[in-house]
Design an enzyme around this catalytic site. Structure first.
Site, PDB file in Angstrom:
ATOM      1  N   ASP A 192      -0.971   1.538  -3.992  1.00  0.00           N
ATOM      2  CA  ASP A 192      -1.783   0.451  -4.559  1.00  0.00           C
ATOM      3  C   ASP A 192      -3.156   0.917  -5.020  1.00  0.00           C
ATOM      4  O   ASP A 192      -3.965   0.111  -5.475  1.00  0.00           O
ATOM      5  CB  ASP A 192      -1.911  -0.716  -3.575  1.00  0.00           C
TER       6      ASP A 192
ATOM      7  N   SER B 159       0.811  -1.216   0.000  1.00  0.00           N
ATOM      8  CA  SER B 159       0.000   0.000   0.000  1.00  0.00           C
ATOM      9  C   SER B 159       0.846   1.267   0.000  1.00  0.00           C
ATOM     10  O   SER B 159       1.610   1.514  -0.922  1.00  0.00           O
ATOM     11  CB  SER B 159      -0.960  -0.046   1.196  1.00  0.00           C
TER      12      SER B 159
ATOM     13  N   ASP C 129      -5.883   2.250  -3.484  1.00  0.00           N
ATOM     14  CA  ASP C 129      -7.158   2.117  -2.775  1.00  0.00           C
ATOM     15  C   ASP C 129      -7.490   3.340  -1.926  1.00  0.00           C
ATOM     16  O   ASP C 129      -8.522   3.386  -1.271  1.00  0.00           O
ATOM     17  CB  ASP C 129      -7.208   0.834  -1.933  1.00  0.00           C
TER      18      ASP C 129
ATOM     19  N   ASP D 159      -2.524   6.466  -3.447  1.00  0.00           N
ATOM     20  CA  ASP D 159      -1.383   5.827  -2.792  1.00  0.00           C
ATOM     21  C   ASP D 159      -0.842   4.733  -3.701  1.00  0.00           C
ATOM     22  O   ASP D 159      -1.321   4.541  -4.821  1.00  0.00           O
ATOM     23  CB  ASP D 159      -1.767   5.291  -1.407  1.00  0.00           C
TER      24      ASP D 159
END
Length: 447
Positions: A244, A103, A246, A242
């Site tokens: 990743d 993440s 999400d 960010d």
């Protein structure tokens, strides 16, 4: 419930090379997951996607080998946002989706997250079953039963079309200049296409991943570069994802930051005005009290979940509500997605802005964030602060001094030996005093 050895609230995560984030473990994890999925009677295929970390190649290969050894077919998606993997797992009718990502963390960290065949987090029972198989030695299936691997070349295009499908056909971004910060992460090759195809003029930063620069001074945790770009380009809005994909945060045309609490309020208040909210809103223990007070003013119920998008989703499902989120920019919009999706959340906020006929600044003005201060008290070992009489008494005195317009939160960190002491209220001076006094009580009470 049996204590989990590897799975946390959001999968498995750590520093690359340190157990369990090693190729040996990932090989075993792939095999164990394959065994668990097969015995659960699920379809015999798994999707694997990743963000742009250099270590993703290594772990992708290890997971692929482990799954194949268990007799499970693998579809490789390459670098894709986490929510894209959730979506594609559903559309491919796969047993599960696996995300290789840490993440918003730096490149030297990585992790694994699973999605069910429905594109949701795996249930606890299946995670426990995977852990049970991790305790068993790998046994390769018969040669004629080995799994096969293939690449899905059109995964980005499929996801771009899905994102666009979450807004009405008549919705466009014509005449709008956006700056996108893709954090050198998984959205770098899909987010620009989504917003350009909807008509926006798009300037992109943070879209040159080299395997080591993910989240490095860019993205939703470092908004400085986006602020600068919005000012230089005289853009209407900046959007930061960010690593990743999400999470999403924004920067308004005047350079002010728009955090997840404000985005949640904008989305909820506009849907309420349109009669499309269908219930209340879920935040977390850390959501600014200003959100709760502003929603109350317009007749919207608000509930707090534990910190983490998994817990936000749990409360949404329990109440059959549609919208929840965190200040970090995780937003869950259940009538659009099965998990937090930065691109889809951004589109829904832009849709709310366009429908309202107001500017982002005017919509934000509907709520006032209350002063908030937090002190992290380091302790020798984590303990429940609400189990100590002296702390509870001090907290009661502090709450009485703040009255109804204030809020105090004490909680142990889930990952570090810290007790977090947080307060909100009308006066910044009062909040600072209360937090410092409570932090001192916690320090003295430390065993």
């Amino acid at each position: 419930m049996t204590q989990r050895k590897y799975f946390g609230t959001d999968g498995i995560r750590g520093r690359v090379g340190d157990s369990p984030i090693t190729p040996e473990f990932m090989l075993h994890l792939g095999w164990a997951a394959g065994q668990a999925f097969k015995r659960a009677g699920q379809r015999n295929s798994v999707l694997i996607g990743k963000d742009t970390r250099l270590s993703g190649y290594m772990f992708e290969s290890a997971l692929e080998a482990g799954l194949a050894a268990a007799g499970v077919d693998v579809k490789l998606l390459g670098p894709m946002p986490t929510p894209a993997i959730a979506y594609l797992t559903r559309t491919f009718r796969a047993s599960a989706g696996i995300v290789i990502s840490a993440s918003h963390n730096p490149h030297h960290d990585n992790g694994i997250k699973f999605f069910s065949s429905a594109g949701t987090k795996l249930d606890d029972a299946l995670e426990a079953e995977i852990e049970r198989w991790l305790d068993q030695p790998i046994e390769v299936c018969e040669p004629e039963e080995l799994g096969k691997a293939s690449r899905v070349d059109d995964a980005p295009g499929r996801y771009v079309e899905f994102c666009k499908s979450t807004v009405p056909n008549e919705f466009t971004l014509d005449g709008m200049h956006l700056v996108l910060d893709c954090a050198h992460g998984a959205t770098y090759h899909v987010a620009p296409k989504v917003f350009r195809e909807l008509g926006a003029k798009v300037t992109v930063i943070g879209a040159e991943p080299d395997g080591l620069n993910i989240n490095l001074n860019v993205g939703s945790t470092h908004l400085g570069a986006l602020k600068q770009a919005v000012a230089e380009k005289k853009a209407d809005l900046g959007i930061a994802f960010d690593g990743d994909g999400d999470r999403v945060l924004m920067v308004d045309r005047d350079g002010s930051e728009v955090d997840g609490d404000e985005l949640l309020y904008i989305l909820a208040s506009q849907r309420q005005a349109e009669g499309r909210l269908n219930g209340g809103v879920v935040g977390t223990l850390m959501t600014n009290l200003g959100v709760e007070l502003a929603l109350r003013e317009i007749g919207v119920e608000f509930e707090r979940a534990k910190v983490g998008d998994r817990y936000v989703m749990e409360r949404l499902l329990a109440n059959n509500w549609l919208i929840g989120g965190e200040g970090s920019g995780h937003m869950v919009i259940r009538d659009c997605t099965t998990t937090g999706d930065g691109i889809v959340s951004a589109l829904q906020v832009l849709l709310a802005v366009r429908k309202s006929g107001k500017t982002m600044g005017e919509l934000r003005a509907g709520m006032s964030k209350l002063p908030q201060k937090m002190i992290n008290v380091r302790v020798a070992e984590r303990f429940d602060p609400l189990g100590r009489a002296d702390i509870v008494e001090a907290m009661a005195r502090a709450e009485a001094s703040l009255g109804d317009a204030g809020r105090i939160l004490l909680r142990a960190s889930g990952t570090e030996p810290l007790i977090r002491v947080m307060a909100e209220g009308q006066s910044a001076d009062d909040i600072t005093r209360v937090v410092e006094e409570l932090a001192l009580v916690v320090e003295r009470s430390t065993p």
